[in-house]
Design a protein around this motif. Structure first.
Motif, PDB file in Angstrom:
ATOM      1  N   HIS A 106       0.855  -1.180   0.000  1.00 40.63           N
ATOM      2  CA  HIS A 106       0.000   0.000   0.000  1.00 40.63           C
ATOM      3  C   HIS A 106       0.890   1.229   0.000  1.00 40.63           C
ATOM      4  N   LYS A 107       0.746   2.044  -1.007  1.00 42.77           N
ATOM      5  CA  LYS A 107       1.634   3.192  -1.204  1.00 42.77           C
ATOM      6  C   LYS A 107       1.578   4.192  -0.054  1.00 42.77           C
ATOM      7  N   PHE A 108       0.442   4.276   0.617  1.00 45.91           N
ATOM      8  CA  PHE A 108       0.263   5.319   1.624  1.00 45.91           C
ATOM      9  C   PHE A 108       0.240   4.783   3.059  1.00 45.91           C
ATOM     10  N   MET A 109      -0.206   3.543   3.234  1.00 44.52           N
ATOM     11  CA  MET A 109      -0.328   2.999   4.584  1.00 44.52           C
ATOM     12  C   MET A 109       0.843   2.107   4.974  1.00 44.52           C
ATOM     13  N   GLY A 110       1.687   1.762   4.025  1.00 50.96           N
ATOM     14  CA  GLY A 110       2.938   1.113   4.352  1.00 50.96           C
ATOM     15  C   GLY A 110       2.859  -0.301   4.881  1.00 50.96           C
ATOM     16  N   TYR A 111       2.124  -1.172   4.200  1.00 56.93           N
ATOM     17  CA  TYR A 111       2.152  -2.605   4.510  1.00 56.93           C
ATOM     18  C   TYR A 111       2.282  -3.354   3.192  1.00 56.93           C
ATOM     19  N   ALA A 112       2.624  -4.642   3.282  1.00 53.80           N
ATOM     20  CA  ALA A 112       2.864  -5.424   2.064  1.00 53.80           C
ATOM     21  C   ALA A 112       2.275  -6.828   2.203  1.00 53.80           C
ATOM     22  N   GLY A 113       2.216  -7.513   1.076  1.00 50.84           N
ATOM     23  CA  GLY A 113       1.724  -8.890   1.080  1.00 50.84           C
ATOM     24  C   GLY A 113       1.880  -9.498  -0.294  1.00 50.84           C
ATOM     25  N   THR A 114       1.400 -10.713  -0.441  1.00 52.29           N
ATOM     26  CA  THR A 114       1.467 -11.408  -1.724  1.00 52.29           C
ATOM     27  C   THR A 114       0.096 -11.944  -2.096  1.00 52.29           C
ATOM     28  N   ALA A 115      -0.432 -11.470  -3.208  1.00 50.42           N
ATOM     29  CA  ALA A 115      -1.722 -11.946  -3.711  1.00 50.42           C
ATOM     30  C   ALA A 115      -1.496 -13.236  -4.487  1.00 50.42           C
ATOM     31  N   ASP A 116      -2.296 -14.258  -4.202  1.00 50.54           N
ATOM     32  CA  ASP A 116      -2.117 -15.547  -4.883  1.00 50.54           C
ATOM     33  C   ASP A 116      -2.308 -15.408  -6.390  1.00 50.54           C
ATOM     34  N   LEU A 117      -3.399 -14.771  -6.802  1.00 48.77           N
ATOM     35  CA  LEU A 117      -3.680 -14.663  -8.232  1.00 48.77           C
ATOM     36  C   LEU A 117      -4.479 -13.404  -8.541  1.00 48.77           C
ATOM     37  N   ILE A 118      -4.030 -12.685  -9.541  1.00 49.36           N
ATOM     38  CA  ILE A 118      -4.803 -11.579 -10.113  1.00 49.36           C
ATOM     39  C   ILE A 118      -5.121 -12.005 -11.536  1.00 49.36           C
ATOM     40  N   CYS A 119      -6.388 -11.993 -11.881  1.00 53.65           N
ATOM     41  CA  CYS A 119      -6.779 -12.581 -13.165  1.00 53.65           C
ATOM     42  C   CYS A 119      -8.015 -11.898 -13.723  1.00 53.65           C
ATOM     43  N   ASP A 120      -8.282 -12.245 -14.971  1.00 53.31           N
ATOM     44  CA  ASP A 120      -9.484 -11.784 -15.656  1.00 53.31           C
ATOM     45  C   ASP A 120     -10.453 -12.956 -15.741  1.00 53.31           C
ATOM     46  N   ILE A 121     -11.665 -12.738 -15.244  1.00 57.97           N
ATOM     47  CA  ILE A 121     -12.733 -13.728 -15.376  1.00 57.97           C
ATOM     48  C   ILE A 121     -13.948 -13.007 -15.931  1.00 57.97           C
ATOM     49  N   GLY A 122     -14.337 -13.376 -17.113  1.00 60.63           N
ATOM     50  CA  GLY A 122     -15.503 -12.754 -17.726  1.00 60.63           C
ATOM     51  C   GLY A 122     -15.348 -11.264 -17.966  1.00 60.63           C
ATOM     52  N   GLY A 123     -14.116 -10.825 -18.205  1.00 62.67           N
ATOM     53  CA  GLY A 123     -13.877  -9.421 -18.482  1.00 62.67           C
ATOM     54  C   GLY A 123     -13.747  -8.550 -17.248  1.00 62.67           C
ATOM     55  N   GLN A 124     -13.730  -9.146 -16.059  1.00 66.68           N
ATOM     56  CA  GLN A 124     -13.598  -8.393 -14.815  1.00 66.68           C
ATOM     57  C   GLN A 124     -12.314  -8.782 -14.088  1.00 66.68           C
ATOM     58  N   LEU A 125     -11.667  -7.779 -13.500  1.00 66.06           N
ATOM     59  CA  LEU A 125     -10.441  -8.031 -12.748  1.00 66.06           C
ATOM     60  C   LEU A 125     -10.777  -8.654 -11.398  1.00 66.06           C
ATOM     61  N   HIS A 126     -10.202  -9.836 -11.147  1.00 59.03           N
ATOM     62  CA  HIS A 126     -10.427 -10.564  -9.899  1.00 59.03           C
ATOM     63  C   HIS A 126      -9.129 -10.701  -9.115  1.00 59.03           C
ATOM     64  N   LEU A 127      -9.230 -10.583  -7.805  1.00 63.08           N
ATOM     65  CA  LEU A 127      -8.136 -10.897  -6.901  1.00 63.08           C
ATOM     66  C   LEU A 127      -8.556 -12.147  -6.137  1.00 63.08           C
TER      67      LEU A 127
END
Length: 204
Positions: A106-127
């Protein structure tokens, strides 16, 4: 197609110590921030059971990462059912991967993590976050997903959907679209504030 920021150039991760650093500055992880909540949720579970579950989760995550990145289908037979469940979901939902095991912050709140998958399903961005536990603790997952969603949004890519993919031993799955709303973000923000306060006064 969404183009994600190449965070690998600025965000590093020490796997052994589970420490994220943004341009050399250590950031708390989503897991670390949520520890009081997860400790309370799993306090009655024996450590050996938790360790076993963690090993299973790591094996399944690694197998999925190898499949998405290299097309390799390889996993310990003991955990093959979970991987089969993933493949069924992946093909049934016609998933178009954008990033796997994506390190974010997070650019402003200063924490981090790892998202398992960012993908497109049916034309929509899913996390999407994978879960291999026997049951889904929605109270925890909603807070986790909201933290990832807000971090990704701060980097310029706002997901349309956040979801948990519950992979099961028998090769079946549940795909749960979850939005914790304002409550989940308030909980995470409060936990982050408490962690910062402890760091300021107790961890000098």
């Amino acid at each position: 197609m969404v183009v994600l920021l190449d965070t690998a150039k600025v965000l590093t991760f020490d796997d052994r110590r589970h420490i994220y650093r943004l341009k050399g500055i250590e950031l708390p992880s989503v897991t670390q921030v949520m520890k009081p909540l997860s400790d309370e949720t799993y306090r009655s579970v024996e450590p050996r059971v938790l360790n076993r579950a963690a090993d299973k989760g790591t094996a399944v995550h690694n197998a999925i990462e190898n499949y998405i990145s290299f097309g390799i289908e390889d996993i310990d037979p003991e955990f093959s059912g979970y991987f089969t469940a993933f493949l069924r979901w992946y093909r049934e939902f016609n998933v178009k991967p954008i990033a796997s095991e994506y390190r974010l912050y997070h650019k402003f709140m200063g924490y981090a993590g790892t998202a398992d998958l960012i993908c497109d399903i049916g034309g929509q961005l899913h996390l999407v976050d994978y879960k291999t536990t026997q049951q889904i603790e929605e109270m925890l997952v909603k807070v986790q997903l909201k933290a990832y969603e807000k971090a990704l949004d701060s980097l310029g890519a706002e997901p349309k959907k956040t979801a948990a993919l519950h992979l099961k031993r028998d090769g079946t799955f549940d795909f749960l679209v979850l939005d914790g709303g304002a409550e989940s973000w308030q909980v995470f923000s409060s936990l982050l504030t408490v962690l910062r306060y402890k760091q300021k006064y107790f961890w000098r």
